[in-house]
Design a protein around this motif. Structure first.
Motif, PDB file in Angstrom:
ATOM      1  N   GLY A 126      69.572 -14.157   4.063  1.00  0.00           N
ATOM      2  CA  GLY A 126      69.482 -16.061   4.343  1.00  0.00           C
ATOM      3  C   GLY A 126      70.298 -16.381   4.715  1.00  0.00           C
ATOM      4  N   ARG A 127      72.093 -15.999   4.912  1.00  0.00           N
ATOM      5  CA  ARG A 127      72.420 -16.991   5.463  1.00  0.00           C
ATOM      6  C   ARG A 127      72.013 -16.634   7.176  1.00  0.00           C
ATOM      7  NH1 ARG A 127      77.102 -13.425   3.858  1.00  0.00           N
ATOM      8  NH2 ARG A 127      77.050 -12.443   5.220  1.00  0.00           N
ATOM      9  N   GLN A 128      71.745 -15.177   7.243  1.00  0.00           N
ATOM     10  CA  GLN A 128      71.415 -14.983   8.942  1.00  0.00           C
ATOM     11  C   GLN A 128      70.374 -16.568   9.115  1.00  0.00           C
ATOM     12  OE1 GLN A 128      73.127 -13.237  11.690  1.00  0.00           O
ATOM     13  NE2 GLN A 128      71.817 -14.812  12.171  1.00  0.00           N
ATOM     14  N   ALA A 129      69.473 -16.319   8.094  1.00  0.00           N
ATOM     15  CA  ALA A 129      68.368 -17.457   8.426  1.00  0.00           C
ATOM     16  C   ALA A 129      68.978 -18.539   8.635  1.00  0.00           C
ATOM     17  CB  ALA A 129      66.839 -17.196   7.173  1.00  0.00           C
ATOM     18  N   LEU A 130      69.402 -19.791   8.061  1.00  0.00           N
ATOM     19  CA  LEU A 130      70.354 -20.681   8.349  1.00  0.00           C
ATOM     20  C   LEU A 130      70.897 -20.785   9.420  1.00  0.00           C
ATOM     21  CD1 LEU A 130      70.967 -23.005   6.514  1.00  0.00           C
ATOM     22  CD2 LEU A 130      72.492 -22.073   5.550  1.00  0.00           C
ATOM     23  N   ALA A 131      71.861 -19.416  10.081  1.00  0.00           N
ATOM     24  CA  ALA A 131      72.337 -19.570  11.456  1.00  0.00           C
ATOM     25  C   ALA A 131      71.640 -19.402  12.299  1.00  0.00           C
ATOM     26  CB  ALA A 131      73.126 -18.471  11.660  1.00  0.00           C
ATOM     27  N   ASP A 132      69.723 -19.001  12.217  1.00  0.00           N
ATOM     28  CA  ASP A 132      68.748 -18.921  13.491  1.00  0.00           C
ATOM     29  C   ASP A 132      68.178 -20.595  13.245  1.00  0.00           C
ATOM     30  OD1 ASP A 132      69.429 -16.232  13.467  1.00  0.00           O
ATOM     31  OD2 ASP A 132      67.571 -15.357  12.536  1.00  0.00           O
ATOM     32  N   ALA A 133      68.300 -20.776  12.267  1.00  0.00           N
ATOM     33  CA  ALA A 133      67.484 -21.658  12.389  1.00  0.00           C
ATOM     34  C   ALA A 133      68.220 -23.213  12.522  1.00  0.00           C
ATOM     35  CB  ALA A 133      67.049 -22.645  10.822  1.00  0.00           C
TER      36      ALA A 133
ATOM     37  N   LEU B 197      74.746 -28.976   9.943  1.00  0.00           N
ATOM     38  CA  LEU B 197      74.429 -30.583  10.869  1.00  0.00           C
ATOM     39  C   LEU B 197      74.338 -29.840  11.897  1.00  0.00           C
ATOM     40  CD1 LEU B 197      74.011 -33.506  11.467  1.00  0.00           C
ATOM     41  CD2 LEU B 197      76.189 -33.596  11.727  1.00  0.00           C
ATOM     42  N   PRO B 198      73.637 -28.698  12.534  1.00  0.00           N
ATOM     43  CA  PRO B 198      73.618 -28.774  14.413  1.00  0.00           C
ATOM     44  C   PRO B 198      73.362 -30.115  15.073  1.00  0.00           C
ATOM     45  CG  PRO B 198      71.029 -28.594  12.977  1.00  0.00           C
ATOM     46  CD  PRO B 198      71.813 -29.830  12.184  1.00  0.00           C
ATOM     47  N   VAL B 199      74.747 -29.369  16.291  1.00  0.00           N
ATOM     48  CA  VAL B 199      74.723 -30.592  17.088  1.00  0.00           C
ATOM     49  C   VAL B 199      74.282 -29.644  18.681  1.00  0.00           C
ATOM     50  CG1 VAL B 199      76.851 -32.313  18.452  1.00  0.00           C
ATOM     51  CG2 VAL B 199      76.603 -31.599  15.318  1.00  0.00           C
TER      52      VAL B 199
ATOM     53  N   LYS C 267      76.029 -16.479  15.280  1.00  0.00           N
ATOM     54  CA  LYS C 267      76.017 -15.683  13.896  1.00  0.00           C
ATOM     55  C   LYS C 267      76.746 -15.938  12.789  1.00  0.00           C
ATOM     56  CE  LYS C 267      79.936 -12.449  17.190  1.00  0.00           C
ATOM     57  NZ  LYS C 267      79.710 -13.651  18.242  1.00  0.00           N
ATOM     58  N   GLY C 268      76.174 -15.345  11.691  1.00  0.00           N
ATOM     59  CA  GLY C 268      75.524 -15.840  10.223  1.00  0.00           C
ATOM     60  C   GLY C 268      76.995 -16.754   9.459  1.00  0.00           C
ATOM     61  N   GLY C 269      78.005 -15.161   9.799  1.00  0.00           N
ATOM     62  CA  GLY C 269      79.073 -14.784   8.601  1.00  0.00           C
ATOM     63  C   GLY C 269      79.697 -16.532   8.716  1.00  0.00           C
TER      64      GLY C 269
ATOM     65  N   ALA D 120      68.204 -22.648  16.509  1.00  0.00           N
ATOM     66  CA  ALA D 120      67.163 -22.347  17.069  1.00  0.00           C
ATOM     67  C   ALA D 120      66.756 -24.933  17.247  1.00  0.00           C
ATOM     68  CB  ALA D 120      65.689 -22.528  16.049  1.00  0.00           C
ATOM     69  N   SER D 121      67.442 -24.857  16.160  1.00  0.00           N
ATOM     70  CA  SER D 121      67.532 -27.057  16.209  1.00  0.00           C
ATOM     71  C   SER D 121      68.685 -27.257  17.704  1.00  0.00           C
ATOM     72  CB  SER D 121      68.482 -27.148  14.853  1.00  0.00           C
ATOM     73  OG  SER D 121      68.220 -28.382  15.039  1.00  0.00           O
ATOM     74  N   VAL D 122      69.320 -26.419  18.267  1.00  0.00           N
ATOM     75  CA  VAL D 122      70.280 -26.991  19.004  1.00  0.00           C
ATOM     76  C   VAL D 122      69.255 -26.367  20.541  1.00  0.00           C
ATOM     77  CG1 VAL D 122      72.264 -26.205  20.147  1.00  0.00           C
ATOM     78  CG2 VAL D 122      72.168 -26.439  17.625  1.00  0.00           C
TER      79      VAL D 122
END
Length: 250
Positions: free
Chosen positions: A230-237, A189-191, A174-176, A240-242
């Motif tokens: 942009g917020r959701q694109a960051l969440a999607d990135a 920082l994805p973990v 969720k992007g919020g 994908a990293s996780v």
């Protein structure tokens, strides 16, 4: 295996888990009480938070028979604050993250946790944040509080799936919650947490020994993120990293 042996094994596991549950309650109550006393005496939240990382969390992961493996932490510049985002397999994820992150770590918790004795007291005293899922008006206030926490130089962890995975599949993020990192101008920082759901499944209290691996990815800059898209694109990135971090064990 005959029926008698099978029944004996089930009984043994039942006793094992019952003892583990009682140990978890008393261990948690004891260390939280001590941490609150230290916090009262020193007025330093960072000390109380590191007590969780160095004393409380290792006791629970060790008591569960879990071995913690941390990968990628050495490549992270921990002098900077981050919005740490992780997949969520089990309640023992919090123990693993407390241990894996070498700086005081705050969590975004569901509001119900504030009502839990000891845990809720500790979380509030240490400046944790709580999300009111049934109150849409609380969202903007929470984002401001999270941005202020990050802006003050603290690292905050949230689980953007919104709940624990019952299947091990990582749900979309969720992007919020990412807006707070954008507002504070800090990296995400994805973990990835792997194995926690096997040690302590999301339903019930059925502990099994195993390995919990915490993998840190590369920080994601938030400077170019703007608006809901942009917020959701960051969440999607971050999602994908996780996923990529989890595939390393495949």
């Amino acid at each position: 295996m005959d029926e008698a042996e099978s029944a004996a094994r089930r009984l043994a596991w039942g006793v094992h888990n019952a003892v583990g549950f009682v140990f978890t309650l008393f261990w948690t109550a004891g260390w939280i009480s001590l941490a609150l006393l230290v916090l009262l005496a020193t007025r330093r939240r960072d000390v109380a938070l590191r007590m969780a990382a160095r004393c409380w969390a290792p006791g629970l992961t060790g008591g569960a028979g879990a071995r913690l493996v941390v990968e990628g932490a050495d490549a992270v510049d921990w002098s900077r604050p981050y919005l740490l985002v992780s997949n969520h397999q089990s309640v023992i994820d919090i123990c693993a993250l407390f241990q894996a992150v070498p700086v005081p770590l705050h969590f975004l918790l569901k509001q119900e946790m504030a009502k839990v004795p000891f845990v809720g007291w500790y979380a509030r005293a240490c400046g944790m944040l709580f999300i009111e899922r049934d109150n849409p008006r609380a969202g903007p206030r929470l984002r401001r509080e999270a941005a202020a926490l990050l802006g003050a130089g603290h690292t905050l962890c949230l689980f953007p799936e919104g709940t624990r995975s019952r299947t091990g599949v990582v749900a979309p993020f969720k992007g919020g919650g990412f807006q707070s990192a954008i507002d504070a101008g800090v990296d995400v920082l994805p973990v990835a947490i792997d194995g926690a759901g096997d040690v302590l499944p999301p339903e019930g209290f059925r502990v099994r020994a195993g390995v919990i691996t915490v993998r840190f990815g590369a920080p994601l800059a938030t400077g170019d993120a703007s608006g809901a898209a942009g917020r959701q694109a960051l969440a999607d990135a971050a999602h994908a990293s996780v996923l990529a971090l989890l595939r390393r064990s495949a």
